[in-house]
Structure formats: C-alpha cells, structure tokens
Motif scaffolding. Structure first.
Motif, PDB file in Angstrom:
ATOM      1  N   ASP A  16       0.849  -1.187   0.000  1.00  0.00           N
ATOM      2  CA  ASP A  16       0.000   0.000   0.000  1.00  0.00           C
ATOM      3  C   ASP A  16       0.886   1.239   0.000  1.00  0.00           C
ATOM      4  OD1 ASP A  16      -1.975   1.881   0.238  1.00  0.00           O
ATOM      5  OD2 ASP A  16      -2.260   1.561   2.384  1.00  0.00           O
ATOM      6  N   ASP A  17       0.934   1.927  -1.117  1.00  0.00           N
ATOM      7  CA  ASP A  17       1.804   3.097  -1.217  1.00  0.00           C
ATOM      8  C   ASP A  17       1.005   4.394  -1.287  1.00  0.00           C
ATOM      9  OD1 ASP A  17       0.714   2.863  -3.683  1.00  0.00           O
ATOM     10  OD2 ASP A  17       2.596   2.739  -4.775  1.00  0.00           O
ATOM     11  N   LYS A  40       3.794   5.842  -9.134  1.00  0.00           N
ATOM     12  CA  LYS A  40       4.364   6.316 -10.399  1.00  0.00           C
ATOM     13  C   LYS A  40       5.723   6.969 -10.168  1.00  0.00           C
ATOM     14  CE  LYS A  40       3.436   9.184 -14.441  1.00  0.00           C
ATOM     15  NZ  LYS A  40       2.519  10.142 -15.061  1.00  0.00           N
ATOM     16  N   SER A  41       5.852   7.766  -9.118  1.00  0.00           N
ATOM     17  CA  SER A  41       7.132   8.426  -8.859  1.00  0.00           C
ATOM     18  C   SER A  41       8.193   7.410  -8.454  1.00  0.00           C
ATOM     19  CB  SER A  41       6.988   9.511  -7.792  1.00  0.00           C
ATOM     20  OG  SER A  41       6.599   8.964  -6.550  1.00  0.00           O
ATOM     21  N   ILE A  42       7.830   6.432  -7.629  1.00  0.00           N
ATOM     22  CA  ILE A  42       8.785   5.403  -7.225  1.00  0.00           C
ATOM     23  C   ILE A  42       9.224   4.588  -8.440  1.00  0.00           C
ATOM     24  CG2 ILE A  42       9.045   3.256  -5.921  1.00  0.00           C
ATOM     25  CD1 ILE A  42       7.315   4.553  -3.727  1.00  0.00           C
ATOM     26  N   GLY A  43       8.277   4.214  -9.271  1.00  0.00           N
ATOM     27  CA  GLY A  43       8.600   3.451 -10.474  1.00  0.00           C
ATOM     28  C   GLY A  43       9.497   4.227 -11.412  1.00  0.00           C
ATOM     29  N   TRP A  44       9.194   5.521 -11.587  1.00  0.00           N
ATOM     30  CA  TRP A  44       9.996   6.342 -12.479  1.00  0.00           C
ATOM     31  C   TRP A  44      11.425   6.481 -11.959  1.00  0.00           C
ATOM     32  CZ3 TRP A  44      12.686  10.955 -12.272  1.00  0.00           C
ATOM     33  CH2 TRP A  44      13.151  11.415 -13.506  1.00  0.00           C
ATOM     34  N   VAL A  45      11.586   6.729 -10.659  1.00  0.00           N
ATOM     35  CA  VAL A  45      12.919   6.863 -10.073  1.00  0.00           C
ATOM     36  C   VAL A  45      13.692   5.554 -10.216  1.00  0.00           C
ATOM     37  CG1 VAL A  45      14.205   7.211  -7.920  1.00  0.00           C
ATOM     38  CG2 VAL A  45      12.318   8.744  -8.498  1.00  0.00           C
ATOM     39  N   LEU A  46      13.048   4.438  -9.924  1.00  0.00           N
ATOM     40  CA  LEU A  46      13.712   3.137 -10.031  1.00  0.00           C
ATOM     41  C   LEU A  46      14.161   2.861 -11.469  1.00  0.00           C
ATOM     42  CD1 LEU A  46      14.594   0.534  -8.631  1.00  0.00           C
ATOM     43  CD2 LEU A  46      12.319  -0.382  -9.091  1.00  0.00           C
ATOM     44  N   GLN A  47      13.279   3.064 -12.422  1.00  0.00           N
ATOM     45  CA  GLN A  47      13.634   2.824 -13.827  1.00  0.00           C
ATOM     46  C   GLN A  47      14.731   3.770 -14.298  1.00  0.00           C
ATOM     47  OE1 GLN A  47      10.032   2.982 -16.097  1.00  0.00           O
ATOM     48  NE2 GLN A  47       9.202   1.133 -15.149  1.00  0.00           N
ATOM     49  N   ARG A  74       8.853  14.951  -3.679  1.00  0.00           N
ATOM     50  CA  ARG A  74       8.250  13.657  -4.042  1.00  0.00           C
ATOM     51  C   ARG A  74       9.314  12.706  -4.569  1.00  0.00           C
ATOM     52  NH1 ARG A  74       6.826   9.474  -3.802  1.00  0.00           N
ATOM     53  NH2 ARG A  74       6.117  10.203  -1.836  1.00  0.00           N
ATOM     54  N   LEU A  75      10.233  13.232  -5.412  1.00  0.00           N
ATOM     55  CA  LEU A  75      11.276  12.391  -5.987  1.00  0.00           C
ATOM     56  C   LEU A  75      12.307  11.984  -4.936  1.00  0.00           C
ATOM     57  CD1 LEU A  75      11.762  14.091  -9.456  1.00  0.00           C
ATOM     58  CD2 LEU A  75      10.534  11.979  -8.921  1.00  0.00           C
ATOM     59  N   ALA A  80      14.365   7.781  -1.431  1.00  0.00           N
ATOM     60  CA  ALA A  80      14.638   7.313  -0.067  1.00  0.00           C
ATOM     61  C   ALA A  80      13.925   5.987   0.204  1.00  0.00           C
ATOM     62  CB  ALA A  80      14.214   8.372   0.944  1.00  0.00           C
ATOM     63  N   ALA A  81      12.707   5.823  -0.311  1.00  0.00           N
ATOM     64  CA  ALA A  81      11.977   4.565  -0.141  1.00  0.00           C
ATOM     65  C   ALA A  81      12.714   3.429  -0.842  1.00  0.00           C
ATOM     66  CB  ALA A  81      10.559   4.700  -0.690  1.00  0.00           C
ATOM     67  N   LEU A  82      13.284   3.710  -1.994  1.00  0.00           N
ATOM     68  CA  LEU A  82      14.045   2.699  -2.731  1.00  0.00           C
ATOM     69  C   LEU A  82      15.347   2.358  -2.020  1.00  0.00           C
ATOM     70  CD1 LEU A  82      13.349   4.108  -6.286  1.00  0.00           C
ATOM     71  CD2 LEU A  82      12.522   1.923  -5.371  1.00  0.00           C
ATOM     72  N   VAL A  83      15.963   3.348  -1.387  1.00  0.00           N
ATOM     73  CA  VAL A  83      17.171   3.095  -0.588  1.00  0.00           C
ATOM     74  C   VAL A  83      16.810   2.203   0.593  1.00  0.00           C
ATOM     75  CG1 VAL A  83      18.902   4.172   0.921  1.00  0.00           C
ATOM     76  CG2 VAL A  83      18.378   5.202  -1.300  1.00  0.00           C
TER      77      VAL A  83
END
Length: 114
Positions: A16-17, A40-47, A74-75, A80-83
C-alpha cells in the motif's frame, strides 16, 4: 538491461503506497494526497536509476525535461523509499548542485533485486 525484466512490480515491493494524511489534517493536505501518484514516482525513479546514476537534483531536472509533474520532495521521498528497500544505494560519487554544494549520486543496486 536484463535486470529490468526480472525486477518485481513496484506495487509488490511496496504494498500500500498511498500518501498518508491524518483525519485532522487540513483539506488542502487531503487534496494534495489525492493527486499524489506515489507508485508512479517510485517506479519512475527506479527505472531511471537502473539506466543511469544521478543525484537528486539531476532526477528533478530530468523529470522536468520529460514533462513529469513530480516535486523535488516527491522524488527525494521516492528515492529514499528505494534506498530503504535496498534497491538504490550511494555510488560513492558526488556532483555539485547549482549552489556548489556536494550531492550524492545514487545508483541502482543490482544485488538488491535478488
């Protein structure tokens, strides 16, 4: 990259994001949360970081160049969530911001996907 093909979907990584707001928050906070596309922002940063290592300010500039309407905050929160999940890590490289301050360059963590 082959790592992109084996990476789990963002929703399975983060569950749940939804943006968090309290019932007592002002209506403007609720309105902002309703329009905030976290996955969408998490996916974009990861890609993006899977293709090229970048500092936070460079992520913001690239998003703006592509016409994406993510705020810098937001980015940074997405990165930070990906880290925290081990999917992104510090590269050991620094670049200067417009204000001549050092900024960490972030990179995709190949080992974090295994």
């Amino acid at each position: 990259m082959t790592a992109l093909a084996t990476r789990p979907p963002i929703h399975s990584v983060f569950g749940d994001d939804s943006p968090r707001v309290r019932r007592t928050d002002h209506s403007t906070s609720h309105e902002a949360a309703d329009t905030n596309d976290v996955s969408k922002s998490i996916g974009w940063v990861l890609q993006t970081l899977a293709r090229k290592s970048l500092a936070d300010h460079e992520l913001v500039g690239l998003a703006e160049m592509h016409g994406l309407h993510f705020t810098g905050q937001r980015l940074r929160t997405a990165r930070a969530a990906l880290v925290a999940k081990g999917l992104v890590e510090e590269s050991g490289i620094y670049r200067l911001t417009e204000n001549n301050r050092r900024a960490i360059v972030w990179q995709f963590n190949e080992e974090g996907t295994q």
